[in-house]
Design an enzyme around this catalytic site. Structure first.
Site, PDB file in Angstrom:
ATOM      1  CG  HIS A  80      50.126  35.361  49.126  1.00  0.00           C
ATOM      2  ND1 HIS A  80      50.875  34.401  48.503  1.00  0.00           N
ATOM      3  CD2 HIS A  80      49.031  34.723  49.623  1.00  0.00           C
ATOM      4  CE1 HIS A  80      50.278  33.225  48.612  1.00  0.00           C
ATOM      5  NE2 HIS A  80      49.158  33.390  49.284  1.00  0.00           N
ATOM      6  CG  ASP A 121      37.391  30.195  46.553  1.00  0.00           C
ATOM      7  OD1 ASP A 121      36.203  30.270  46.181  1.00  0.00           O
ATOM      8  OD2 ASP A 121      37.845  29.235  47.202  1.00  0.00           O
ATOM      9  CB  SER A 170      47.743  30.462  41.888  1.00  0.00           C
ATOM     10  OG  SER A 170      47.828  29.576  40.778  1.00  0.00           O
ATOM     11  NE  ARG A 214      46.269  23.470  43.052  1.00  0.00           N
ATOM     12  CZ  ARG A 214      45.861  23.904  44.225  1.00  0.00           C
ATOM     13  NH1 ARG A 214      45.726  25.211  44.426  1.00  0.00           N
ATOM     14  NH2 ARG A 214      45.572  23.068  45.197  1.00  0.00           N
TER      15      ARG A 214
END
Length: 317
Positions: A73, A187, A222, A224
Site C-alpha cells: 500500500h 488486479d 498481500s 494472504r
C-alpha cells in the site's frame, strides 16, 4: 481515524480549508500548478465551500483499502501525496466482496497498527467506517452492475464480487469527491471496471495506477501471502513463475504462451488453478489466436485455501 460519514465530511472540510489558506501544493494532475495564497478569514467549512479565484481549491487523492496496511500500500500513498494536496485513505472490509460470511469475518483487521502507520506517513484523513455506516441496508443496497465483464475471470470465480466492489468504490467517490483515485496493478480487471465506471457515471476523477510490489519470491505483497506456511508459500511462488513462462514464449503465439504457463505448474498438487487467460488490455476480452501486440496474462489459483491473483504484460508475436 474517522468512522462516520458526517465525521468524514467535517474532516475533509477542515482539511480543504486549511490547505486553501496555506495555498495549494501544485501537484494536481487536473488543476495544474497551484498558487500560494493567504488565509481567507473564514471557518474551514466556509473555506471549503467558497473558492477564491486567487486560490484554486486544494486537490484530493483517494486510496481505498481493505485495511491490514502493508508494504504494497505504501507506494499508493506516496504517489497520492505527490499528486494531491490532501490524501484520504479509506479502510473498509467490504462484505459485498466476499463469497461467504466466514471469509468476511476471517479477513485480518489491524486498525490500531493501520492508524499508526498511516499517521506516520502523513495521511490527512483516515476513513474507517463499519458496514452499517456504508451499507445500512446490507446486501439490499442499490448496486452498480459490472455487466458481462463482471462475470468473467474473477467475476466467474466470485459471483457478485465486482458489483459489490464498484458499489462501494462509487459510494466512497461520492463522499470524498477526489480529483484522483489510485490503485495497485495487481488486479487489472478491477482497474478496467473502475475506470469504465468513472467514465460512464461522469465522476470527475483521474485514475492512476502503481506497479505491483513483489517480494523476493516474486509474489505480489498481500495480506494472504503472510498467512501461508513455508511449503505453501513455495507452491504459490510458482504462479508468478508461470506468468514469466508465458511472457518468455509469447513470441510463439497465444497458444504457446498459455501452454508454457500451464506446463510450469504441473506437478504441484498444492495449487488449484482457477483460470489462466490472455486478454486484450483495450477490451479485457480474450485475445484471438492470431493476436499480435500487447496483451495481459491473468492467473488465479488457490493455495492452502487462500486465493491469489496475478498478471503480467506480455507481447505476442
Amino acid at each position: 481515524m474517522i468512522s462516520t460519514i458526517e465525521g468524514l465530511r467535517t474532516r475533509l472540510a477542515e482539511a480543504r480549508g486549511a490547505r486553501q489558506q496555506a495555498g495549494g501544493l501544485g501537484r494536481s494532475p487536473i488543476e495544474g500548478a497551484r498558487q500560494q495564497a493567504g488565509g481567507l478569514g473564514r471557518s474551514p467549512i466556509e473555506d471549503a465551500r467558497q473558492i477564491s479565484d486567487a486560490s484554486p481549491p486544494p486537490t484530493v487523492a483517494l486510496v481505498s483499502t481493505l485495511g491490514a496496511i502493508h508494504e504494497g500500500h505504501l507506494d499508493l500513498i506516496h504517489l497520492a501525496k505527490e499528486r494531491a494536496d490532501i490524501v484520504v485513505v479509506s479502510i473498509f472490509v467490504n462484505p459485498l466482496r466476499f463469497r461467504t460470511t466466514a471469509e468476511f469475518e476471517a479477513y485480518p483487521r489491524t486498525p490500531e497498527d493501520d492508524e499508526r502507520l498511516l499517521d506516520s506517513l502523513g495521511v490527512d484523513v483516515i476513513f474507517a467506517p463499519d458496514a452499517a455506516e456504508i451499507l445500512p441496508q446490507g446486501n439490499q443496497t442499490t448496486k452498480i452492475g459490472a455487466g458481462d465483464l463482471g462475470l468473467r475471470y474473477e467475476g466467474r470465480s466470485r459471483p457478485g464480487y465486482f458489483d459489490g466492489l464498484l458499489t462501494v468504490e462509487a459510494k466512497l467517490m461520492n463522499l470524498v469527491n477526489p480529483d484522483i483515485v489510485i490503485y495497485g496493478e495487481r488486479d487489472p480487471q478491477r482497474i478496467f471496471l473502475v475506470r469504465r465506471m468513472i467514465r460512464d457515471l461522469y465522476f470527475d476523477a483521474a485514475l492512476e495506477t502503481v506497479e505491483t510490489v513483489r517480494g523476493d519470491d516474486g509474489l505480489p505483497i498481500s495480506t494472504r501471502v503472510g498467512m501461508l506456511e513455508e511449503r505453501d508459500l513455495a507452491a504459490a511462488s510458482k504462479l508468478p513463475a508461470a506468468l514469466d513462462a508465458a511472457a518468455s514464449n509469447a513470441d510463439r503465439g497465444v497458444d504457446a504462451c498459455i501452454a508454457a504457463a500451464q506446463s510450469s505448474l504441473m506437478g504441484e498438487p498444492r495449487i488449484n488453478l482457477e483460470y489462466l487467460s490472455v486478454v486484450d488490455p483495450a477490451s479485457f476480452l480474450p485475445v484471438d489466436s492470431d493476436h499480435k501486440g500487447p496483451a495481459l496474462a491473468l492467473i488465479a489459483a488457490s493455495v492452502a485455501g487462500h486465493r491469489f491473483i496475478d498478471n503480467a504484460t506480455i507481447y505476442i508475436g
